[in-house]
Design a protein around this motif. Structure first.
Motif, PDB file in Angstrom:
ATOM      1  N   GLY A 173       0.791  -1.228   0.000  1.00 39.21           N
ATOM      2  CA  GLY A 173       0.000   0.000   0.000  1.00 39.21           C
ATOM      3  C   GLY A 173       0.819   1.271   0.000  1.00 39.21           C
ATOM      4  O   GLY A 173       0.279   2.373   0.116  1.00 39.21           O
ATOM      5  N   LYS A 174       2.134   1.165  -0.158  1.00 37.76           N
ATOM      6  CA  LYS A 174       3.003   2.349  -0.122  1.00 37.76           C
ATOM      7  C   LYS A 174       3.092   2.991  -1.502  1.00 37.76           C
ATOM      8  O   LYS A 174       3.200   2.307  -2.520  1.00 37.76           O
ATOM      9  N   VAL A 175       3.060   4.333  -1.527  1.00 37.91           N
ATOM     10  CA  VAL A 175       3.282   5.120  -2.740  1.00 37.91           C
ATOM     11  C   VAL A 175       4.612   5.848  -2.567  1.00 37.91           C
ATOM     12  O   VAL A 175       4.841   6.510  -1.549  1.00 37.91           O
ATOM     13  N   GLN A 176       5.493   5.746  -3.571  1.00 42.64           N
ATOM     14  CA  GLN A 176       6.806   6.361  -3.500  1.00 42.64           C
ATOM     15  C   GLN A 176       7.081   7.198  -4.742  1.00 42.64           C
ATOM     16  O   GLN A 176       6.617   6.871  -5.843  1.00 42.64           O
ATOM     17  N   ALA A 177       7.853   8.274  -4.553  1.00 41.33           N
ATOM     18  CA  ALA A 177       8.254   9.147  -5.656  1.00 41.33           C
ATOM     19  C   ALA A 177       9.768   9.082  -5.807  1.00 41.33           C
ATOM     20  O   ALA A 177      10.507   9.111  -4.810  1.00 41.33           O
ATOM     21  N   GLN A 180      10.166  10.545  -1.713  1.00 43.46           N
ATOM     22  CA  GLN A 180       9.055  10.468  -0.764  1.00 43.46           C
ATOM     23  C   GLN A 180       8.535   9.045  -0.676  1.00 43.46           C
ATOM     24  O   GLN A 180       8.492   8.322  -1.674  1.00 43.46           O
ATOM     25  N   SER A 181       8.149   8.638   0.524  1.00 43.11           N
ATOM     26  CA  SER A 181       7.491   7.349   0.749  1.00 43.11           C
ATOM     27  C   SER A 181       6.294   7.579   1.654  1.00 43.11           C
ATOM     28  O   SER A 181       6.423   8.172   2.733  1.00 43.11           O
ATOM     29  N   ILE A 182       5.120   7.125   1.207  1.00 39.46           N
ATOM     30  CA  ILE A 182       3.877   7.375   1.937  1.00 39.46           C
ATOM     31  C   ILE A 182       3.114   6.064   2.089  1.00 39.46           C
ATOM     32  O   ILE A 182       2.920   5.331   1.110  1.00 39.46           O
ATOM     33  N   ASN A 183       2.683   5.757   3.297  1.00 34.13           N
ATOM     34  CA  ASN A 183       1.778   4.626   3.510  1.00 34.13           C
ATOM     35  C   ASN A 183       0.370   5.083   3.138  1.00 34.13           C
ATOM     36  O   ASN A 183      -0.391   5.552   3.978  1.00 34.13           O
ATOM     37  N   ALA A 184       0.058   4.964   1.870  1.00 31.43           N
ATOM     38  CA  ALA A 184      -1.134   5.613   1.319  1.00 31.43           C
ATOM     39  C   ALA A 184      -2.389   4.752   1.390  1.00 31.43           C
ATOM     40  O   ALA A 184      -3.497   5.271   1.538  1.00 31.43           O
ATOM     41  N   HIS A 185      -2.248   3.437   1.237  1.00 30.44           N
ATOM     42  CA  HIS A 185      -3.410   2.556   1.153  1.00 30.44           C
ATOM     43  C   HIS A 185      -3.254   1.387   2.118  1.00 30.44           C
ATOM     44  O   HIS A 185      -2.145   1.043   2.545  1.00 30.44           O
ATOM     45  N   GLN A 186      -4.386   0.782   2.446  1.00 31.33           N
ATOM     46  CA  GLN A 186      -4.375  -0.342   3.372  1.00 31.33           C
ATOM     47  C   GLN A 186      -3.940  -1.641   2.702  1.00 31.33           C
ATOM     48  O   GLN A 186      -3.460  -2.547   3.375  1.00 31.33           O
ATOM     49  N   GLU A 187      -4.133  -1.729   1.391  1.00 33.31           N
ATOM     50  CA  GLU A 187      -3.771  -2.933   0.650  1.00 33.31           C
ATOM     51  C   GLU A 187      -2.913  -2.553  -0.553  1.00 33.31           C
ATOM     52  O   GLU A 187      -2.534  -1.395  -0.713  1.00 33.31           O
ATOM     53  N   ALA A 188      -2.619  -3.529  -1.393  1.00 36.82           N
ATOM     54  CA  ALA A 188      -1.725  -3.317  -2.526  1.00 36.82           C
ATOM     55  C   ALA A 188      -2.219  -2.199  -3.444  1.00 36.82           C
ATOM     56  O   ALA A 188      -3.414  -2.076  -3.712  1.00 36.82           O
ATOM     57  N   VAL A 189      -1.278  -1.388  -3.909  1.00 33.34           N
ATOM     58  CA  VAL A 189      -1.584  -0.371  -4.921  1.00 33.34           C
ATOM     59  C   VAL A 189      -1.610  -1.088  -6.269  1.00 33.34           C
ATOM     60  O   VAL A 189      -0.600  -1.613  -6.721  1.00 33.34           O
ATOM     61  N   THR A 190      -2.763  -1.113  -6.912  1.00 35.77           N
ATOM     62  CA  THR A 190      -2.912  -1.892  -8.136  1.00 35.77           C
ATOM     63  C   THR A 190      -2.944  -1.045  -9.399  1.00 35.77           C
ATOM     64  O   THR A 190      -2.913  -1.582 -10.501  1.00 35.77           O
TER      65      THR A 190
END
Length: 558
Positions: free
Chosen positions: A298-302, A312-322
């Motif tokens: 669920g992490k989004v990174q730039a 940047q690293s953000i714990n954005a979602h509870q499950e996999a970013v699809t």
């Protein structure tokens, strides 16, 4: 009716099993029963069709009843966040905005509260008017007359467009080379790049339908691809002392790497280790350029395109970013649990992404568990969402309002991806009950049904890419078990096409339904496979351990 739903549930489970690499003997036994279950389902449907017209049952297509499903989802709170500075050209910004709910609070509350669902009860003509872009204006001394005249003109244009696509002809060519499911496709000029669970990235020459390069280097299944624009490729080529005409492709994999490939020389020029299985990525062509990745957790990174360092690293979602897509300075991320986040790229070397909006699966209507696979395609203030159901969702990301667009006349239909090209919205759909696959075409921005394209033994379509040649000819690529190139043929030519265009009168209908009328569409998955009752109970009781982060990737790449 109960047995029908149980059979539909079992077939859905079997289809999901078939996309796994490693199967247990029990799972193989279940897959071997698919033909038997389909035959039994067909018998029950035939019996039911003689008694009543049942919504969501696939039987005799001429006797079925189908309703266009368009419903509004919960509203949201007023926004205190200014809109992004740029949006897609041709789309006007919405005047009504909503306040983003932080991801942390989303996890505490379990999603957005429902605030009064509105029911659309307008006629078909009003639906078309409601779907048009808000920038449509009317002039003249007699507004009512001018508006009526404009509506007539638009209807005539739509009728002509529909007739044109109903006569469309395509030549299909199969690209053979991968030995496993193709998970992602990208088109670059006359090249098609595919990524597969077999860990390879392949480059194909479209005019000759031949494999040009086999890019091996990943140790895990390839999950996503992205192509930087030519100007950013030229910049990177200069820094590497390569030809200015060199084109690059980005690939993400379950091995936690993002690799940058030079297509002409067929080599990996850069590897970025992300510490997480990469499940989605996109390139944002703003300032010096950014690579945005999504992980199985669920992490989004730039990542900087200039230095390739993590910004940047953000714990954005509870499950996999699809799914991750960009639109100007905006970045849209979708997750396995059905949530959608909208980010603004502030073009900074540190923490460039700022959260504008986060809508949970409860708001988007795409919830249903961590094993889902949401794909998205943004257009102005709207985002088209596909979540493995018979419908597409349209999320107005500034307000949280949603509409449902029917993409199959039965709840046994699944939509695995959604794509826009030119003035078309394309929704591939696969029927679990009979194994038939189609491409449904809708006009943009009205989202009105045009026609359906199918062909013999059409496989399930998991990914899609499209482009238009200089002469205006459409070329498409579909991926899944097979990679197929579609080349549009001139209607005036004598050559016969490989595709059948057919109009589905049930999709052609545009009647509206309230939410209560479409419950069957969501209830199907509530029926457990009786062979797996104990397993299902264990899964529900174990909670995060059994259904936590990583479940979507295990389903696709296990």
């Amino acid at each position: 009716m109960g047995e029908v739903r149980k059979l539909q549930k079992k077939l859905r489970q079997i289809e999901n099993l078939e996309i796994k690499i490693s199967l247990t003997p029990e799972e193989r036994a279940k897959i071997s029963r698919k033909a038997e279950l389909r035959s039994r389902l067909a018998e029950l449907q035939l019996q039911l069709s003689g008694l009543q017209q049942t919504l969501g049952i696939v039987g005799d297509g001429k006797k079925e009843k189908m309703k266009r499903q368009v419903e509004d989802a919960p509203g949201a709170l007023p926004s205190q966040t200014p809109p992004a500075s740029k949006i897609l050209k041709g789309e006007e910004e919405s005047k009504t905005q909503a306040m983003p709910l932080p991801a942390a609070r989303q996890r505490e509350t379990g999603g957005e509260p429902e605030i009064g669902r509105q029911r659309e009860r307008t006629e078909q003509a009003k639906v078309s008017h409601h779907c048009r872009s808000p920038d449509t204006s009317v002039s003249g001394d007699c507004p009512d007359f001018d508006e009526e005249q404009q509506l007539r003109q638009e209807e005539a244009e739509f009728t002509s467009l529909k007739a044109s696509w109903e006569k469309a002809k395509f030549r299909l060519r199969l690209l053979k080379g991968h030995n496993d499911i193709v998970t992602c496709v990208v088109a670059i000029d006359n090249l098609v790049v595919t990524g597969s669970r077999d860990t390879t990235v392949k480059v194909w020459h479209v005019p000759t339908a031949t494999e040009q390069k086999n890019l091996g280097g990943h140790t895990g299944g390839v999950t996503c691809l992205s192509a930087p624009p030519p100007e950013f490729c030229k910049r990177l080529a200069g820094s590497l002392s390569l030809s200015g005409k060199e084109r690059f492709i980005l690939s993400g994999s379950a091995d936690c790497y993002v690799k940058i490939w030079a297509l002409n020389i067929g080599q990996c020029v850069k590897s970025i280790y992300t510490f997480n299985a990469v499940t989605a990525l996109c390139f944002v062509p703003e300032e010096d350029g950014y690579i945005i990745t999504g992980s199985d957790g669920g992490k989004v990174q730039a990542w900087s395109w200039h230095s390739f360092e993590n910004c940047q690293s953000i714990n954005a979602h509870q499950e996999a970013v699809t799914s991750i897509q960009s639109q100007g300075p905006l970045v849209f991320s979708g997750s396995a649990e059905g949530g959608v986040s909208v980010w603004e790229n502030r073009c900074s070397n540190r923490d460039p992404l700022r959260l504008l909006y986060h809508w949970s699966g409860q708001v988007t209507g795409c919830g249903g568990g961590p094993d889902g696979r949401l794909t998205l395609s943004p257009r102005g203030d709207r985002v088209f969402l596909a979540y493995g159901r018979a419908w597409l969702k349209i999320l107005h990301w500034r307000t949280g309002m949603t509409s449902r667009l029917t993409n199959h006349s039965s709840i046994t239909g699944v939509t695995d991806c959604v794509h826009q090209t030119g003035g078309l919205l394309i929704g591939p759909c696969y029927d679990l009950a009979n194994g038939e696959s189609t491409l449904n075409l809708f006009s943009l921005p009205e989202c009105r049904y045009l026609t359906s394209l199918t062909w013999p033994d059409a496989p399930r379509i998991l990914c899609f890419a499209a482009w238009t040649t200089g002469s205006g000819v459409h070329r498409w690529v579909t991926g899944g078990w097979d990679v197929i190139v579609w080349e549009q043929l001139p209607r005036s030519g004598k050559q016969r096409g490989d595709v059948t265009a057919k109009s589905d009168s049930r999709l052609d209908s545009c009647s509206l339904e309230s939410e209560g009328d479409t419950e069957d569409d969501d209830e199907t998955d509530d029926y457990e496979d009786e062979d797996n009752n104990d397993e299902g109970k264990d899964s529900r009781s174990d909670g995060a351990e059994e259904r936590g982060s990583g479940s979507w990737l295990r389903c696709v790449l296990q």
